[in-house]
Scaffold this motif. Structure first.
Motif, PDB file in Angstrom:
ATOM      1  N   ILE A 291      25.926 -71.714  15.193  1.00 39.15           N
ATOM      2  CA  ILE A 291      24.931 -70.707  14.815  1.00 39.15           C
ATOM      3  C   ILE A 291      24.243 -71.156  13.531  1.00 39.15           C
ATOM      4  N   THR A 292      22.912 -71.147  13.526  1.00 39.23           N
ATOM      5  CA  THR A 292      22.138 -71.577  12.369  1.00 39.23           C
ATOM      6  C   THR A 292      21.135 -70.501  11.976  1.00 39.23           C
ATOM      7  N   ALA A 293      21.042 -70.263  10.666  1.00 34.75           N
ATOM      8  CA  ALA A 293      20.011 -69.375  10.128  1.00 34.75           C
ATOM      9  C   ALA A 293      19.496 -70.004   8.843  1.00 34.75           C
ATOM     10  N   ASN A 294      18.178 -69.892   8.610  1.00 31.95           N
ATOM     11  CA  ASN A 294      17.638 -70.489   7.395  1.00 31.95           C
ATOM     12  C   ASN A 294      16.454 -69.698   6.875  1.00 31.95           C
ATOM     13  N   SER A 295      16.273 -69.812   5.561  1.00 32.99           N
ATOM     14  CA  SER A 295      15.123 -69.225   4.890  1.00 32.99           C
ATOM     15  C   SER A 295      14.428 -70.348   4.126  1.00 32.99           C
ATOM     16  N   ASP A 296      13.509 -70.001   3.247  1.00 36.71           N
ATOM     17  CA  ASP A 296      12.811 -71.033   2.485  1.00 36.71           C
ATOM     18  C   ASP A 296      13.745 -71.794   1.559  1.00 36.71           C
ATOM     19  N   ILE A 297      14.864 -71.199   1.172  1.00 41.14           N
ATOM     20  CA  ILE A 297      15.756 -71.833   0.194  1.00 41.14           C
ATOM     21  C   ILE A 297      17.139 -72.113   0.779  1.00 41.14           C
TER      22      ILE A 297
END
Length: 408
Positions: A291-297
């Motif tokens: 499972i992968t989640a990302n934001s700008d940082i």
């Protein structure tokens, strides 16, 4: 541009958990040819990868839990400091259709034993096919410091030779329904002698083989989260003797695991040998959800897993010959142990800018390896606290550097 870079990083993380480890572990060379310029400093590693779009090189150090005490890279007393680590160096050629590289590791076990590992890496099909072939070799005339106990070398263990390999193949299909496959092949062989001149001579042996496959499928996005499940199937068996976790590796101590390959005594017309009536093995079938989640940082990768594991201790037989008569006896046949296999693995990346990253990794599972609190610096044997849950973690920074030819 920043979002594109973060998304690419997240996809690479899904495809290869722990891909950013410094080269020096058994399977960490597999992604060397696709890595850009970077400098890494973490709890257990220090090194860099530098080059242009065609030629790249790497050099670094990595502490090895099997050969260091409490993870120290440098250890020792006053006037005697050992570099207890793996030193790695490599060079590679990369292009879109084809890439090739060679690497070398040296792992310092102790003053009388080191492991040499040449590595061949091949990439093809736009890096969708990746192959790494490391061969570990360890040779020592006195692997367990018997010369110190017997200064005239009149008896004791000697002439140790260990050879092992952890070959890995990865193929990325580009099809979400079945997007990747990994294949691992493991083989190990180790022998040594124990001899008291004019009294007794014993040859010891241990040998193992194993494989693992991982099938990645249904790579998709649910809301703001990317998911990529995979199925892992692993099998290991000891062919001669019994390796730790049914795996014999060059340079590693196997406590009471070697078999008598031959035993002869002066003045006695006989011999003694140990074999497997039924070889020990372990088999694991495990379903894993990446499972992968990302934001700008921030980018987060988690990997919960659940499955089944079976362990069989093996049934040994003992063959002795005396004055032409042969006697064979067997151990009782043990029952197969059935276990629930579970784990939880996590990687966290924080990148306030595209060039600097803080990394955190954590893993907890019931793989059967008990948590270690240190290593005996003389034998390399791990010291366990007896808790049947394995926990590990590392953290540090990665500084991404521009290519020498100006490419980003």
């Amino acid at each position: 541009m920043k979002k594109v870079l973060l998304t690419a990083m997240a996809l690479l993380t899904i495809a290869s958990a722990s891909a950013f480890g410094m080269y020096g572990d058994r399977d960490s060379w597999i992604d060397f040819l696709v890595h850009g310029n970077q400098f890494r400093a973490r709890m257990d590693q220090l090194g860099f990868t530098l080059g242009n779009g065609t030629i790249k090189g790497t050099f670094g150090f990595r502490s090895q839990a099997a050969t260091t005490y409490l993870g120290n890279i440098l250890s020792g007393s006053t006037g005697a400091i050992d570099l207890t680590t793996t030193i790695s160096a490599g060079i590679g050629y990369t292009s879109e259709p084809f890439g090739i590289g060679v690497g070398y590791n040296y792992t310092h076990v102790h003053d009388r034993l080191g492991v040499h590992t040449p590595v061949l890496m091949i990439n093809a099909l736009n890096n969708n096919l990746r192959i790494a072939v490391p061969i570990q070799v360890a040779v020592s005339g006195d692997p367990y410091n018997n010369a110190a106990n017997y200064p005239y070398n009149s008896q004791g263990d000697k002439d140790y030779v260990g050879v092992s390999t952890d070959i890995q193949l990865r193929y990325y299909t580009g099809i979400d329904a079945f997007n990747a496959i990994r294949v691992y092949f493991k083989f190990g062989h180790a022998v040594y002698k124990n001899e008291v001149p004019n009294i007794v001579k014993t040859d010891y042996i241990a040998q193992s083989v194993g494989f693992e496959t991982r099938f990645y499928f249904l790579n998709t996005t649910v809301g703001n989260v990317g998911i990529n499940p995979f199925l892992k199937v692993a099998f290991n068996t000891s062919l001669k003797g019994k390796g730790k976790n049914n795996q014999v590796r060059a340079g590693e101590v196997i406590n009471n695991g070697y078999f008598h390959d031959s035993y002869t005594a002066t003045g006695v017309a006989g011999s003694y040998k140990e074999e497997w009536e039924k070889s020990p093995y372990d088999v694991t079938v495990q379903a894993v959800l990446g499972i992968t989640a990302n934001s700008d940082i921030v980018s987060l990768y988690v990997e919960p897993s659940l499955g089944y594991k079976a362990d069989y201790a093996g049934q040994a037989r003992y063959i002795s010959t005396y004055n032409g008569n042969t006697d064979t006896r067997k151990d009782p046949d043990p029952k197969i142990e059935h276990k629930l296999a579970w784990g939880a693995y996590t990687e966290l990346y924080i990148r306030p800018t595209q060039d600097l990253e803080w990394y955190f990794e954590m893993d907890v599972n019931n793989s059967g390896t008990k948590q270690n609190v240190g290593v005996n610096p003389e034998t390399g044997e791990k010291i366990s606290n007896g808790v049947p849950v394995y926990f590990e973690t590392t953290t540090g920074i990665t500084w991404y550097l521009p290519s020498f030819d100006g490419a980003q």
